[in-house]
Design a protein around this motif. Structure first.
Motif, short mmCIF file in Angstrom:
data_model
loop_
_atom_site.label_atom_id
_atom_site.label_comp_id
_atom_site.label_asym_id
_atom_site.label_seq_id
_atom_site.Cartn_x
_atom_site.Cartn_y
_atom_site.Cartn_z
N ARG A 1 3.60 0.42 -6.29
CA ARG A 1 3.07 -0.86 -5.81
C ARG A 1 3.63 -2.03 -6.62
NH1 ARG A 1 -2.64 -1.69 -5.66
NH2 ARG A 1 -2.11 -3.22 -4.04
N THR B 1 0.86 -1.18 0.00
CA THR B 1 0.00 0.00 0.00
C THR B 1 0.89 1.22 0.00
OG1 THR B 1 -1.73 -1.14 1.26
CG2 THR B 1 -1.79 1.27 1.26
N GLY C 1 -5.24 1.01 -3.57
CA GLY C 1 -3.98 0.69 -2.92
C GLY C 1 -3.23 1.89 -2.39
#
Length: 479
Positions: free
Chosen positions: A418, A65, A89
């Protein structure tokens, strides 16, 4: 000297280019390098210190995250904070503004939207330093007045965070170098929040240039032409009138990056070519004083000000491969909005903000067109639409300002972090694109004489590498 051997764009892209790709900008690393013309004002590039390494091509560590801390919650920062919070995210863990009430209002809005409440910082011009001590921030987004960007961006890197900074990342040449050096020393990325680089037309133009549609690209034209007079004299829009005050203390191209950056990307600047010399011109400063005379009460504090910056500041930039870029800045003249956004070469030309089609662009390329007549850009944008817009264009329209560009920038930044990918825009791009700010000051002070543009990559610009012309990748699923 270059640190790595140059590779061709065809090899870089795995042979994916169309047959016309050999004509694309930067297609051959062996193309003749014209070399910079002699600059009247030379630039000195500092050597790397021990332990300092290039960060070009260095991927992010993969973040499950992305936790964002925001510094600056005015009109721009407040809106973008809500944008970060809706990207899959990504979560906003802390917000900060010198005005503490703004931090509370921003936190309240996020909670009202069903998001976790971020920690709040504010009350002084050093509050951000306390926020940076937190260990639950991966990315710092900075949207304060220009004069604070260098200090806050540098502090974010030294605190072990990545940083994405609104335009410009710094206003002085030594500050730009300091951010490059600090990024290399810390191994943390600092990126210019250049949302226009993710514009739909801009990315389609980039793809067309790289696939050879314009033949050998020879020149580009971009700028930031935005009548901001009403906002500059507003008592509420720019806190403490910070942006208007720049026009009282400096003569410079304050903000050319919205037009310059997409053109530079299409020309593979820092990825096979580089900007070498800049010459600046400026018209007389007439617009702001004229507007004040007609529309601003005599009791307004602006009547104590003298505006010194020219209305239209133009930077003419040479590249190592002999191309020319014209970058303009004008926020104090009456006119419709335009970033110009144009690329031309041996086979054709694209111009934005000029056509009558729904895209706003027009095009003329051989052998498709003839008869000296422009054609609508619509079918070409559909054919060369960037994968980012195909994938998240609908989400961008629903969540992002500036026609969705803001959301595309934020979504892509989070995805890069990410997925553990290399940034599309790195600190070298950011420094190069912002360098016309201080260099135009020098050139204008020298009567428009040429100024050498530093090589912030220290030689690695010869290496072709991916950037905004990225391959399609997925956003990792949110657990």
């Amino acid at each position: 000297m270059p640190e790595n051997p140059a590779v061709s764009r065809r090899l870089l892209l795995g042979g994916a280019l169309a047959t016309t790709g050999a004509l694309a900008a930067g297609a051959s690393a062996t193309a003749t390098a014209a070399g910079p013309p002699t600059a009247v004002v030379p630039s000195v590039s500092p050597r790397r210190r021990p332990g300092q390494r290039s960060i070009a091509g260095v991927p992010f560590a993969a973040y499950r995250t992305v936790r964002v801390g925001v510094i600056g919650l005015g009109n721009r920062g407040g809106g973008m904070t809500e944008g970060w919070a809706v990207v899959p995210g990504c979560t906003v863990t802390a917000v900060c503004d010198i005005r503490a009430d703004r931090a509370k209002r921003t936190a309240d809005r996020l909670v009202a939207q069903g998001k976790p409440r971020p920690a709040e910082y504010g009350g002084s011009d050093t509050s951000f330093e306390q926020m940076l001590k937190r260990d639950d921030i991966d990315l710092v987004y900075i949207a304060t007045p220009w004069e604070f960007h260098h200090r806050q961006g540098r502090a974010a890197l030294l605190a072990g965070k990545h940083a994405i900074v609104e335009l410009p990342i710094a206003t002085k040449l030594d500050e730009l170098w300091d951010l490059v050096d600090t990024s290399e020393r810390t191994g943390r990325h600092l990126m210019l929040a250049e949302n226009c680089s993710y514009g739909r037309n801009e990315l389609a133009m980039l793809k067309m240039a790289h696939e050879g549609l314009f033949g050998d690209v020879t020149n580009g034209h971009g700028g930031y032409l935005h009548d901001l007079r009403a906002l500059l004299f507003s008592d509420t829009y720019y806190t403490d009138a910070w942006r208007r005050l720049w026009h009282t203390r400096s003569t410079a191209s304050f903000y050319p990056m919205h037009g310059l950056a997409p053109v530079a990307a299409a020309m593979d600047i820092n990825r096979g070519d580089r900007m070498t010399v800049l010459r600046a011109t400026a018209t007389e400063p007439k617009g702001l004083a004229d507007y004040r005379e007609r529309f601003v009460p005599k009791s307004h504090p602006s009547w104590k000000e003298t505006y010194v910056n020219g209305d239209l500041v133009t930077c003419l930039i040479d590249t190592a491969k002999g191309r020319i870029i014209r970058a303009e800045h004008d926020v104090s003249s009456p006119r419709p909005y335009s970033r110009i956004n144009s690329i031309a070469g041996s086979r054709g030309i694209f111009e934005d903000y000029a056509g009558t089609s729904t895209t706003g662009g027009r095009i003329y390329v051989e052998p498709d067109h003839g008869g000296h007549a422009w054609r609508d850009f619509d079918s070409y944008r559909k054919e060369f639409d960037h994968w980012l817009w195909k994938k998240i264009g609908d989400d961008a329209a629903n969540n992002g300002g500036h026609g969705g560009m803001d959301y595309v920038l934020q979504w892509r930044t989070v995805q890069l972090m990410r997925a553990g990918l290399v940034p599309d825009i790195d600190v070298y791009d950011s420094a190069a694109w912002c360098s016309p700010v201080p260099l135009s000051v020098t050139s204008l002070a020298a009567g428009g004489r040429p100024v050498e543009i530093p090589d912030f990559t220290r030689g690695s610009w010869v290496n072709l590498r991916m950037g905004l012309d990225s391959r399609e990748t997925e956003m990792p699923p949110v657990a």
